[in-house]
Design a protein around this motif. Structure first.
Motif, mmCIF file in Angstrom:
data_model
loop_
_atom_site.group_PDB
_atom_site.id
_atom_site.type_symbol
_atom_site.label_atom_id
_atom_site.label_comp_id
_atom_site.label_asym_id
_atom_site.label_seq_id
_atom_site.Cartn_x
_atom_site.Cartn_y
_atom_site.Cartn_z
ATOM 1 N N ILE A 305 0.813 -1.225 -0.057
ATOM 2 C CA ILE A 305 -0.075 0.012 0.101
ATOM 3 C C ILE A 305 0.940 1.294 -0.079
ATOM 4 C CG2 ILE A 305 -1.828 1.174 1.209
ATOM 5 C CD1 ILE A 305 -2.194 -1.465 2.674
ATOM 6 N N VAL A 306 0.410 2.263 -0.791
ATOM 7 C CA VAL A 306 1.123 3.482 -0.701
ATOM 8 C C VAL A 306 0.280 4.382 0.143
ATOM 9 C CG1 VAL A 306 1.951 5.493 -2.019
ATOM 10 C CG2 VAL A 306 2.341 3.099 -2.788
ATOM 11 N N LEU A 307 0.669 4.867 1.184
ATOM 12 C CA LEU A 307 -0.379 5.580 2.161
ATOM 13 C C LEU A 307 -0.644 7.218 1.596
ATOM 14 C CD1 LEU A 307 1.041 4.823 5.601
ATOM 15 C CD2 LEU A 307 -1.175 3.918 4.420
ATOM 16 N N SER A 313 -1.499 14.706 -1.041
ATOM 17 C CA SER A 313 -1.326 14.162 0.263
ATOM 18 C C SER A 313 0.312 14.366 0.431
ATOM 19 C CB SER A 313 -1.673 12.821 0.531
ATOM 20 O OG SER A 313 -0.966 11.778 -0.508
ATOM 21 N N ARG A 314 0.968 14.240 -0.458
ATOM 22 C CA ARG A 314 2.417 14.451 -0.272
ATOM 23 C C ARG A 314 3.042 15.907 0.368
ATOM 24 N NH1 ARG A 314 4.511 10.636 -5.226
ATOM 25 N NH2 ARG A 314 2.963 8.694 -4.651
ATOM 26 N N ARG B 281 -6.644 9.828 5.814
ATOM 27 C CA ARG B 281 -5.912 9.496 4.833
ATOM 28 C C ARG B 281 -4.821 10.039 4.583
ATOM 29 N NH1 ARG B 281 -7.946 8.475 -0.841
ATOM 30 N NH2 ARG B 281 -6.065 8.409 -1.118
ATOM 31 N N GLY B 282 -3.739 9.692 4.324
ATOM 32 C CA GLY B 282 -2.349 10.327 4.154
ATOM 33 C C GLY B 282 -1.429 10.198 5.253
ATOM 34 N N PHE B 283 -1.776 9.910 6.313
ATOM 35 C CA PHE B 283 -1.003 9.943 7.686
ATOM 36 C C PHE B 283 -0.727 8.413 8.077
ATOM 37 C CE2 PHE B 283 -2.488 14.210 7.550
ATOM 38 C CZ PHE B 283 -1.281 14.868 8.050
#
Lengths: 362, 283
Positions: A305-307, A313-314, B281-283
């Motif tokens: 998985i790429v969170l 998000s980056r 999401r994203g953390f």
């Protein structure tokens, strides 16, 4: 503290000679490949005399003016970070039987860096806090850090991308250096901070400063602060950033961001690095770390998985960390106002503008 | 400034051998590791819930939780599921193979603070390895703890490993074992449905318990919410988190969740502290 002394510009080489006599190899900024780069410095004539930097979002250009100053520019893409946190470093090796063979950290000779700016010193303090955490000092960073002598230059010519006055980190170098230079048209006013600096100051062939030099120097640095037009929103921003994780601006900047990682490469405080295994043909292997970035796909990868799969998000991870979570981790923001991420972004994304849009209205 | 040397076992791996291996399922293997230096092995101290970095020369290095007992075992137990390049190679190691170990790292389960109360273990999917050490720890020190409830959920009935072990645990006094599969097979005498449904049948003191959770984050979030609704304080609920870890020393930056380095501040987090970023999401 001893009185500041005066070194006329035509005798600038005396500074290098004194540093060498004290046992240091000298590193300083020079024009190379169209940028200003820090490297071994043979003579004062190799410093970036008579150049200025024109920077804006997505833009960095050298302009030759021919004026008689060596430091009439704010910064190039890098300063101290690559000297301490090596872009690539072997941590250990294993032999063909899989036995670990320690790779002794490479300790460079005592190094004096000329031309360190206030933002670089503030960034160095943050890298120290990260890599030299008491009880868990990073031996590779520590080996490069020990024996480092810093000759600061107070900034007189900020770039349009600079905002160190708003982060409280410049343009005057306040701590972390050994010697500091106030540059005027006809010479350097040299002052010492700390024991090593005072010894060097005593060894330098200094003259009495011309009348009014100190006042003129201070006026120039004050003007450099006043000339800065970019300002980060008043902080601390940690709570406001984490309250606004769903702000629509994150998606908008994510549309523009190429996730190339230029910003994190030029950022003087970004410390992320990836570990790699480099197997040799003889069965031996090397464990290597090298600079990485939260903008890469692999940064948030975990078992399939790429969170953080998108630039939105980056970018949000980068700035919620840099300007937010950094406070909890290291007691202050991770941004020192150097503006490098703004100038070196190929998409001309301006961190100050983005922060103004996301948290500027509080 | 004195320059610190890289510390073996922390900054550098120390050599270890595979002393034993148990094929738990086609994709899961438990490795029993012994450090080659007997003094180092004897001095190795850890807490359940902590992890080691296992380095396979020429392949890579991965974090794996320690599932053996810190006081009763003379080896380091690591249960490895084949999910990536390094874990596939680790799971194929034969007895006698050499690898490198750094550790232990991180904060484990709060088993000292849990003494005197009930211990509730809730594991989902194949994320059961980090809690197995805690279960064994409590069973070895039975009089120090109240009731022990072990809940384990799997997707398919055939995913369940350590079936005999769950059955053995269930025969111990004051121990309740509840199993659930989303999809049951022919020989599945336990619940069918999500693991969170098992909470209704769990018997424990909701005001004086410590909950240890491990597994997919959506499962842990659902279970933590249900537990709070049942009256369990959020500060009594602990979650083992997983993130990309490459250094285990809080240096490489990959495992951060907001202000935390999971490798150093975790992997076990108190629910009330990590809740604001859980499931974001994203953390």
């Amino acid at each position: 503290m001893p009185e500041p002394g005066w070194l006329p510009l035509q005798r600038a080489d005396a500074l290098l000679a004194t540093l060498r006599e004290a046992g240091y190899r000298v590193v300083g900024p020079q024009v190379a490949d169209g940028i200003i780069r820090y490297g071994p410095l043979g003579e004062a004539a190799a410093l970036p005399w008579g150049v200025r930097v024109e920077a804006d979002a997505g833009r960095w250009r050298l302009r030759r003016t021919g004026e008689g100053r060596a430091f009439a520019w704010a910064n190039g893409p890098q300063a101290l970070k690559p000297l301490l946190f090596a872009p690539e470093e072997t941590l250990w090796r294993t032999d063909a039987d899989g036995r670990p063979a320690p790779q002794a950290p490479e300790a460079p000779p005592p190094t004096a860096v000329i031309g360190v700016r206030a933002c670089d010193l503030a960034a160095l303090a943050l890298l120290d806090a990260h890599f030299l955490r008491p009880g868990r000092e990073d031996p590779w960073y520590a080996a490069r850090r020990s024996g480092l002598l810093l000759v600061a230059v107070h900034c007189t010519h900020p770039a349009a991308t600079c905002f160190c006055a708003s982060t409280g980190d410049g343009p005057e170098a306040r701590e972390g250096h050994d010697l500091a230079l106030w540059e005027l048209e006809e010479g350097w006013l040299v002052e010492a901070a700390g024991a090593a600096g005072e010894r060097l100051l005593a060894a330098l062939p200094l003259e009495a400063p011309p009348a009014g030099a100190a006042e003129r120097a201070r006026t120039e640095v004050a003007a450099a602060a006043a000339a800065q037009t970019r300002r980060l929103p008043e902080g601390p921003l940690q709570a406001r950033l984490f309250e606004r994780l769903d702000h629509p601006r994150w998606a908008q900047v994510g549309e523009r961001c190429l996730a190339c990682g230029s910003c994190t490469a030029v950022c003087p405080t970004c410390f992320c690095h990836a570990a790699e295994e480099r197997p040799g043909l003889d069965g031996s292997s090397a464990r290597v770390r090298r600079w990485s970035s939260c903008f890469t796909e692999g940064h948030s990868y975990i078992h399939g998985i790429v969170l953080r799969p998108d630039a939105r998000s980056r970018y949000r991870q980068w700035l919620t960390h840099k300007l937010g979570a950094w406070h909890a981790q290291y007691g202050r923001s991770g941004c020192v106002g150097c503006g490098r991420c703004i100038a070196w972004c190929p998409a001309a994304i301006d961190l100050v503008e983005e922060m103004e849009a996301i948290v500027g209205d509080a | 400034m004195a320059t610190p040397e890289p510390v073996p076992g922390i900054d550098l791996p120390v050599p270890a051998r595979v002393a034993g291996r148990v094929q738990e399922s086609p994709t899961i293997v438990t490795l029993r590791l012994e450090l080659e230096d007997p003094a180092r092995q004897a001095a190795f101290r850890f807490a359940p819930g902590q992890f080691n970095m296992l380095h396979l020369p020429g392949v890579g290095e991965v974090p794996i939780s320690i599932s053996s007992d810190p006081d009763h075992d003379t080896f380091l137990g690591h249960t490895v599921r084949m999910v990536g390049r390094v874990t596939r190679a680790l799971a194929r190691l034969p007895v006698g193979a050499r690898l490198g170990v750094r550790g232990p790292f991180g904060r484990g389960w709060p088993l000292e603070a849990a003494r005197g109360g009930d211990v509730v273990v809730l594991a989902g999917g194949l994320g059961c390895a980090p809690v197995v050490g805690a279960v064994r720890y409590v069973l070895h020190r039975r009089r120090d703890y109240g009731r022990l409830v072990v809940m384990q959920g799997v997707k398919h009935a055939e995913d369940l490993i350590w079936r005999a072990q769950y059955e053995a645990w269930a025969r111990e006094p004051d121990v309740q074992v509840l199993l659930a599969a989303d999809v049951a097979g022919g020989d599945w005498p336990w619940n069918v449905g999500p693991v969170t449904e098992l909470l209704e049948g769990a018997r424990f003191d909701r005001g004086r318990c410590t909950v240890l959770m491990c597994g997919p984050e959506p499962m842990m979030i659902a279970a933590a919410r249900r537990l709070e609704a049942l009256g369990v304080p959020a500060a009594a609920i602990h979650l083992s988190m997983e993130r990309n870890m490459q250094c285990a020393l809080g240096r490489c930056g990959h495992c951060q969740i907001g202000p935390w380095f999971v490798c150093r501040d975790g992997p076990v987090f108190r629910y009330d502290r990590i809740r604001p970023l859980l499931g974001v999401r994203g953390f």
